[in-house]
Design a protein around this motif. Structure first.
Motif, PDB file in Angstrom:
ATOM      1  N   VAL A  33     -36.378 -49.476  85.369  1.00  0.00           N
ATOM      2  CA  VAL A  33     -35.969 -49.884  86.716  1.00  0.00           C
ATOM      3  C   VAL A  33     -35.198 -48.759  87.399  1.00  0.00           C
ATOM      4  O   VAL A  33     -35.324 -48.563  88.613  1.00  0.00           O
ATOM      5  N   TRP A  39     -31.263 -50.698  92.275  1.00  0.00           N
ATOM      6  CA  TRP A  39     -31.228 -52.104  91.896  1.00  0.00           C
ATOM      7  C   TRP A  39     -29.793 -52.535  91.670  1.00  0.00           C
ATOM      8  O   TRP A  39     -28.899 -51.712  91.496  1.00  0.00           O
ATOM      9  N   LEU A  42     -30.478 -57.077  86.833  1.00  0.00           N
ATOM     10  CA  LEU A  42     -31.692 -57.166  86.020  1.00  0.00           C
ATOM     11  C   LEU A  42     -31.543 -58.380  85.119  1.00  0.00           C
ATOM     12  O   LEU A  42     -30.713 -58.398  84.213  1.00  0.00           O
ATOM     13  N   VAL A  64     -40.450 -54.290  83.265  1.00  0.00           N
ATOM     14  CA  VAL A  64     -39.742 -55.049  84.299  1.00  0.00           C
ATOM     15  C   VAL A  64     -40.703 -55.504  85.381  1.00  0.00           C
ATOM     16  O   VAL A  64     -41.785 -54.950  85.541  1.00  0.00           O
ATOM     17  N   TYR A  76     -27.792 -60.825  81.628  1.00  0.00           N
ATOM     18  CA  TYR A  76     -28.281 -59.972  82.715  1.00  0.00           C
ATOM     19  C   TYR A  76     -27.519 -58.658  82.693  1.00  0.00           C
ATOM     20  O   TYR A  76     -26.431 -58.543  82.115  1.00  0.00           O
ATOM     21  N   THR A 116     -32.872 -57.443  92.887  1.00  0.00           N
ATOM     22  CA  THR A 116     -33.036 -57.901  91.509  1.00  0.00           C
ATOM     23  C   THR A 116     -34.385 -57.531  90.911  1.00  0.00           C
ATOM     24  O   THR A 116     -35.390 -57.385  91.608  1.00  0.00           O
ATOM     25  N   PHE A 117     -34.340 -57.415  89.596  1.00  0.00           N
ATOM     26  CA  PHE A 117     -35.524 -57.260  88.770  1.00  0.00           C
ATOM     27  C   PHE A 117     -35.335 -58.183  87.576  1.00  0.00           C
ATOM     28  O   PHE A 117     -34.260 -58.729  87.355  1.00  0.00           O
ATOM     29  N   THR A 119     -36.772 -58.619  83.293  1.00  0.00           N
ATOM     30  CA  THR A 119     -37.608 -58.070  82.232  1.00  0.00           C
ATOM     31  C   THR A 119     -38.947 -58.792  82.259  1.00  0.00           C
ATOM     32  O   THR A 119     -39.043 -59.949  82.676  1.00  0.00           O
TER      33      THR A 119
END
Length: 163
Positions: A33, A39, A42, A64, A76, A116-117, A119
């Motif tokens: 990421v 970002w 996550l 991701v 997170y 946001t991302f 996994t």
């Protein structure tokens, strides 16, 4: 976290269950990421019910995927800048303070306040109860947030005990 010298922190709840090779998988996801774009958060855990139309097999070799609103803050990663952004958004909008933290985060994600991302597959799970129909005695922790009294109910119970 907002004042930490570390650029990224991993936040884990007390009932977290870590997947095999958790450390390696988190580092690889953060590296990926970081290479893609800026970002804030996550998700390392999320509820699959929050993935309408996104099959786990759609992510290919990537670690991701773009983030999405989900409840659950079991695990997170949060950047220092992301922590500052969250604090700023929460301070600016006192109306969002009427819910648990996972719901507050979900609202901020929906509003685009947080980048946001997630996994590709969750790398953590929870030992706590996820099914409100399951008796607390059958959960790994023997507890349930679903059956917990609200603060008002708790205060009323305490007041009744004193009288």
């Amino acid at each position: 976290i907002a004042r930490s010298p570390a650029p990224v922190s991993v936040v884990l709840e007390d009932d977290v269950l870590l997947a095999e090779a958790f450390d390696r998988r988190v580092v690889e996801a953060i590296d990926e990421v970081d290479e893609r774009e800026s970002w804030d958060l996550l998700y390392l855990f999320y509820h699959l019910d929050c993935l309408p139309g996104l099959a786990l097999t759609d992510v290919g070799p990537r670690r991701v995927r773009p983030g999405f609103p989900t409840w659950g803050t079991v695990a997170y990663a949060l950047t220092r800048a992301g922590a500052r952004r969250l604090l700023s958004a929460l301070t600016a909008d006192v109306a969002v303070h009427d819910a648990p933290i996972d719901h507050l985060l979900m609202r901020l994600v929906e509003r685009g306040c947080v980048r946001t991302f997630a996994t590709a597959r969750p790398v953590a799970a929870t030992a706590g109860q996820l099914n409100p129909l399951q008796p607390a005695a059958q959960t790994a922790l023997g507890s349930t947030v679903w059956g917990a009294p609200t603060l008002a109910e708790q205060q009323r119970l305490e007041d009744d005990e004193e009288n």
